[in-house]
Design an enzyme around this catalytic site. Sequence first.
Site, mmCIF file in Angstrom:
data_model
loop_
_atom_site.group_PDB
_atom_site.id
_atom_site.type_symbol
_atom_site.label_atom_id
_atom_site.label_comp_id
_atom_site.label_asym_id
_atom_site.label_seq_id
_atom_site.Cartn_x
_atom_site.Cartn_y
_atom_site.Cartn_z
ATOM 1 N N ASP A 170 -12.206 1.573 -0.531
ATOM 2 C CA ASP A 170 -11.066 2.447 -0.814
ATOM 3 C C ASP A 170 -10.740 3.246 0.447
ATOM 4 O O ASP A 170 -11.391 3.069 1.477
ATOM 5 C CB ASP A 170 -11.398 3.391 -1.986
ATOM 6 N N ASP B 274 -10.333 7.239 1.549
ATOM 7 C CA ASP B 274 -10.552 8.605 1.082
ATOM 8 C C ASP B 274 -9.845 9.607 1.983
ATOM 9 O O ASP B 274 -9.950 9.519 3.207
ATOM 10 C CB ASP B 274 -12.059 8.918 1.080
ATOM 11 N N ASP C 30 -8.192 7.739 -2.688
ATOM 12 C CA ASP C 30 -8.652 9.002 -3.290
ATOM 13 C C ASP C 30 -8.096 10.158 -2.478
ATOM 14 O O ASP C 30 -8.276 10.200 -1.262
ATOM 15 C CB ASP C 30 -10.195 9.110 -3.259
HETATM 16 N N1 DCP Z 1 -18.170 11.364 -2.706
HETATM 17 C C1 DCP Z 1 -18.326 12.545 -3.374
HETATM 18 N N2 DCP Z 1 -18.015 12.615 -4.695
HETATM 19 C C2 DCP Z 1 -17.553 11.512 -5.327
HETATM 20 C C3 DCP Z 1 -17.370 10.308 -4.648
HETATM 21 C C4 DCP Z 1 -17.700 10.266 -3.319
HETATM 22 O O1 DCP Z 1 -18.745 13.529 -2.805
HETATM 23 N N3 DCP Z 1 -17.275 11.591 -6.609
HETATM 24 C C5 DCP Z 1 -18.526 11.317 -1.301
HETATM 25 C C6 DCP Z 1 -19.801 10.602 -1.049
HETATM 26 C C7 DCP Z 1 -19.419 9.417 -0.260
HETATM 27 C C8 DCP Z 1 -18.006 9.689 0.236
HETATM 28 O O2 DCP Z 1 -17.505 10.687 -0.610
HETATM 29 O O3 DCP Z 1 -20.319 9.309 0.797
HETATM 30 C C9 DCP Z 1 -17.120 8.505 0.199
HETATM 31 O O4 DCP Z 1 -17.256 7.794 -1.019
HETATM 32 P P1 DCP Z 1 -17.009 6.236 -1.124
HETATM 33 O O5 DCP Z 1 -17.578 5.794 -2.424
HETATM 34 O O6 DCP Z 1 -15.590 5.920 -0.878
HETATM 35 O O7 DCP Z 1 -17.954 5.646 0.015
HETATM 36 P P2 DCP Z 1 -17.625 5.168 1.481
HETATM 37 O O8 DCP Z 1 -16.263 5.588 1.884
HETATM 38 O O9 DCP Z 1 -18.758 5.640 2.295
HETATM 39 O O10 DCP Z 1 -17.731 3.609 1.374
HETATM 40 P P3 DCP Z 1 -16.590 2.499 1.059
HETATM 41 O O11 DCP Z 1 -16.378 1.825 2.361
HETATM 42 O O12 DCP Z 1 -17.202 1.603 0.047
HETATM 43 O O13 DCP Z 1 -15.371 3.195 0.552
HETATM 44 MG MG MG Z 2 -14.518 5.118 0.726
#
Ligand code: DCP
Ligand code: MG
Length: 376
Positions: free
Chosen positions: A205, A207, A300
Amino acid sequence: HSATRDIGGIRISPYACQRRTTLKNYNQKLTDAFEILVENYEFNENKEFCLAFGRAASMLKCLPFTVVQVNDTEGLPWMGEQVKEITEDILEEGESSKVKAVLNDENYRSIKLFTSVFGVGLKTSDKWYKMGLRTLEEVKCNKNLTLTRMQKAGFLYYDDLISSVSKAEADAATQIVQDTVWKILPDAVVTLTGGFRRGKQAGHDVDFLITVPGSRQEEELLHTVIDIWKTQELLLYYDLIESTFENTKLPSRKVDALDHFQKCFAILKVHKERVNEGSAVQSKVFAEEETKDWKAIRVDLVVTPFQHYAFALLGWTGSRQFERDLRRYATHEKKMMLDNHALYDKTKKIFLSAANEEEIFSHLGLDYLEPWERNA
Ligand code: DCP
Ligand code: MG
């Protein structure tokens, strides 16, 4: 378990927030294997094993060399007996029978497949599995199931959503978010967070964190953004969650719990002409045959009050393992409580403020790690 060891004169800490972990992984074969086990234990809700293999994988990611024999891991934190056995299997046989068994396990495969649908979590997957369902076709054809609005969107845009988001697509999404936000509030700060901020070239995704210097102008922002995207027909799905944040609340230790800021989980329609992949010639050749000129992308958006921006940025940049260790370090080494909103000193009984991430590291007595060094 708190063993430390010197590598090239550098002490390896059991906390990921005291290790520089870039995307250069010399031990991917091992870490991939451990991450499959982590996923399986997550599905079976075995927290202890989840943590054990997660910490081992994370530890191996920071090593500046490839482990070629089990002895190479001697003295490293988190290398328990089970971890060593599996490491040995992979180094000697080329594969681990335990990992292979997981990959062939019907339950693991079904839960992995079901949770790959946006909006489908462990509970739903488990229910479908217990109903005897094994494929997405079977789920879609089952008349007894009522899908949530989120799951319906998940099935509708499934093919787009399982193909990972490229950096170029993330940049295109950033353009859309910035254009819209800045039209409403030119002073707003729009920051790409998550894996892309850590330097990853692909993600599941995109963020974003949004804040506005000054006071409380951000409160209506997301509503206006959504209204604009609706009229532009760019919103394929959205769920707006209002803020439940209270200034006086103490930080929570749960790393997987959602934070209390206002946020929007959305699926954005990103037109391919907006994506600069550096392959314009090829896309023109196929342009005539193509019927769908856009891709559905999970986005997000999180909006924070300005005073909490640094904490939210640190929390949303990840990685998950890095966040876990940062909180564990704060609790056990500093008697402080850290989450996406704030840092609280339990000894002094005060909240510690921070204008940027550097100040949070400094409050915790940690050397600063750049986002690309947080790929634990
Ligand atoms: N996060 C958070 N609360 C949430 C979801 C995520 O604090 N409910 C934080 C922890 C993660 C970061 O945000 O480290 C990003 O979440 P992602 O699941 O999008 O993870 P990544 O961006 O690291 O990986 P991807 O490449 O799969 O999107
Ligand atoms: Mg992410």
